[in-house]
Design an enzyme around this catalytic site. Structure first.
Site, PDB file in Angstrom:
ATOM      1  N   ASP A 192     -11.070  -0.134   6.528  1.00  0.00           N
ATOM      2  CA  ASP A 192     -10.237  -1.339   6.344  1.00  0.00           C
ATOM      3  C   ASP A 192     -10.968  -2.585   6.855  1.00  0.00           C
ATOM      4  O   ASP A 192     -10.837  -3.673   6.275  1.00  0.00           O
ATOM      5  CB  ASP A 192      -8.918  -1.226   7.125  1.00  0.00           C
ATOM      6  CG  ASP A 192      -7.986  -0.172   6.570  1.00  0.00           C
ATOM      7  OD1 ASP A 192      -8.278   0.408   5.509  1.00  0.00           O
ATOM      8  OD2 ASP A 192      -6.947   0.075   7.222  1.00  0.00           O
ATOM      9  N   LYS A 238      -2.973  -0.992  14.263  1.00  0.00           N
ATOM     10  CA  LYS A 238      -2.102   0.063  14.810  1.00  0.00           C
ATOM     11  C   LYS A 238      -2.397   0.292  16.291  1.00  0.00           C
ATOM     12  O   LYS A 238      -3.549   0.311  16.700  1.00  0.00           O
ATOM     13  CB  LYS A 238      -2.287   1.351  14.002  1.00  0.00           C
ATOM     14  CG  LYS A 238      -1.469   1.310  12.717  1.00  0.00           C
ATOM     15  CD  LYS A 238      -1.371   2.646  12.074  1.00  0.00           C
ATOM     16  CE  LYS A 238      -2.515   2.916  11.149  1.00  0.00           C
ATOM     17  NZ  LYS A 238      -2.530   2.060   9.956  1.00  0.00           N
ATOM     18  N   GLU A 241       0.831  -1.213   0.000  1.00  0.00           N
ATOM     19  CA  GLU A 241       0.000   0.000   0.000  1.00  0.00           C
ATOM     20  C   GLU A 241       0.867   1.265   0.000  1.00  0.00           C
ATOM     21  O   GLU A 241       2.094   1.193   0.164  1.00  0.00           O
ATOM     22  CB  GLU A 241      -0.944  -0.011   1.204  1.00  0.00           C
ATOM     23  CG  GLU A 241      -0.218  -0.055   2.532  1.00  0.00           C
ATOM     24  CD  GLU A 241      -0.618   1.071   3.450  1.00  0.00           C
ATOM     25  OE1 GLU A 241      -0.813   2.208   2.973  1.00  0.00           O
ATOM     26  OE2 GLU A 241      -0.714   0.799   4.665  1.00  0.00           O
ATOM     27  N   VAL A 251      -5.363   0.540   3.211  1.00  0.00           N
ATOM     28  CA  VAL A 251      -5.572  -0.909   3.146  1.00  0.00           C
ATOM     29  C   VAL A 251      -6.837  -1.220   2.354  1.00  0.00           C
ATOM     30  O   VAL A 251      -6.837  -2.099   1.483  1.00  0.00           O
ATOM     31  CB  VAL A 251      -5.618  -1.516   4.565  1.00  0.00           C
ATOM     32  CG1 VAL A 251      -6.097  -2.962   4.527  1.00  0.00           C
ATOM     33  CG2 VAL A 251      -4.232  -1.427   5.215  1.00  0.00           C
ATOM     34  N   SER A 298     -12.342   2.262  10.955  1.00  0.00           N
ATOM     35  CA  SER A 298     -11.719   2.322   9.626  1.00  0.00           C
ATOM     36  C   SER A 298     -12.459   1.461   8.614  1.00  0.00           C
ATOM     37  O   SER A 298     -12.909   0.349   8.936  1.00  0.00           O
ATOM     38  CB  SER A 298     -10.275   1.843   9.720  1.00  0.00           C
ATOM     39  OG  SER A 298      -9.712   1.747   8.430  1.00  0.00           O
TER      40      SER A 298
END
Ligand code: PSU
Ligand code: MN
Length: 343
Positions: free
Chosen positions: A176, A193, A34, A115, A174
């Site tokens: 993601d 994270k 990414e 992502v 997110s």
């Protein structure tokens, strides 16, 4: 080939580089990488150095890297040497995720892909393996609860509530996570994270049917640190076992991705207590400054870097390269598994 008004689907926007096209045609393992970590996650020149090092790590394992980014209305799959340098230095690059994919393509300039956007591009290009640093997830306070400070930080942003009661939920989750639930690409990371609410991120993934598998240990890696204190939902001993699990997941055809987690190398990790202290401080400051939305993750990463005087950048850089190496090894193991299966 440029995207035409009549062609529809993600594939109509793809521009696959010749090395990646050749690898896909010949069955050579390909690993997508990414680029939001380049445009938004790390400062220059570390961002360019890590992007090149991640590509080199993939090549060293016998696979072909495909760094994904957006430029001039196209989704580039595989960047050339100069394109990567341009991406790492361009000012004002946008951040493309599923909700902003159309806007960033329409805008015509450079954008890093998160992502979610990278998974979309990889799936459309026929790439099943992808490495990143850390996925986005459920931000702290996304479902309400106490403010990070216990004071009026977010309350100020929410209209000056003076009471110190429970904070309203931000719902900052997110994209993601939803992408992992709907797009069949394996994502290798060093854990969600550490700025996130990791237990809630794991709950979300479980609810939405995404396998979370830790390679080589039975504890969730803590992104900047090897440990997190959170048990792994599932684990496998090594790359070969990860490949067998992935092959099985693919054969099932469930349509979802898989999250594979590997810890940061020991020599580059941030001690867990240092990471926790820096993140706690950065979270309080973000709250007080009213930072939210897509700006929040880059803001927190930059603050943690400043607070730890660059130690978090070293850990972040090392884990990104390590994830790329591991993704390539698993992709190679998967290819071996497939050819043994068909003999
Ligand atoms: N990994 C890193 N640094 C980053 C990211 C990942 O080491 O900056 C990026 C990824 O692109 C991820 C994004 O998708 O952060 C998450 O952003 P958000 O929380 O706004 O969805
Ligand atoms: Mn968000």
């Amino acid at each position: 080939m440029s995207p035409t008004a009549s062609a529809t689907g993600v594939a109509a926007f793809l521009h696959v580089s010749p090395p990646v096209r050749d690898a896909l045609a010949s069955g050579t393992p390909v690993v997508a990488l990414e680029s939001t970590l380049v445009t938004h996650g790390l400062p220059y020149p570390e961002n360019l150095a890590v992007a090149r090092a991640a590509e080199d790590a993939v090549r060293a394992e016998g696979a072909v890297p495909a760094t994904v980014a957006i430029r001039s209305g196209r989704i580039l799959v595989g960047l050339g040497h100069d394109e990567l340098a341009e991406l790492a230095t361009v000012r004002g690059a946008r951040k493309a995720s599923r909700p902003t994919l159309a806007a960033t393509l329409a805008a015509g300039a450079w954008a890093g892909t998160t992502v979610s956007a990278t998974m979309i591009a990889a799936a459309a290009a026929g790439i099943g393996m992808f490495a990143t640093g850390g996925i986005g997830g459920v931000h702290r306070g996304a479902f309400g609860g106490p403010a990070p400070t216990g004071t009026a930080g977010a309350a100020g942003a929410a209209g000056g509530r003076a009471d110190a009661g429970p904070e309203p939920p931000t719902l900052d989750v997110s994209s993601d996570l939803a992408e992992l639930a709907r797009t069949p690409v394996a994502v290798v990371c060093a854990g969600p994270k550490a700025i996130l609410d990791v237990p809630l991120t794991l709950e979300y993934l479980e609810t939405h049917g995404v396998p979370v598998v830790v390679v080589g240990t039975d504890e969730m890696p803590g992104f900047y640190s090897r440990r997190s204190g959170i048990p792994a939902p599932a684990s496998v001993p090594d790359e070969a076992a990860a490949a067998v699990l992935l092959a099985t997941h693919r054969r099932l055809g469930l349509g979802s991705g898989v999250l594979l987690c590997v810890p940061v190398p020991a020599e580059d990790e941030l001690p867990l207590e240092d990471a926790r202290a820096a993140i706690a401080r950065a979270t309080i400051e973000a709250d007080a400054a009213g930072v939210h939305g897509p700006a929040l993750t880059p803001w927190l990463l930059a603050r943690v870097a400043a607070i730890t005087e660059g130690a978090s950048v070293r850990a972040n850089t090392a884990l990104i390269v390590n994830d790329a190496r591991m993704a390539a090894r698993i992709a190679v193991a998967l290819e071996r598994h497939r050819s043994e299966d068909t003999q």
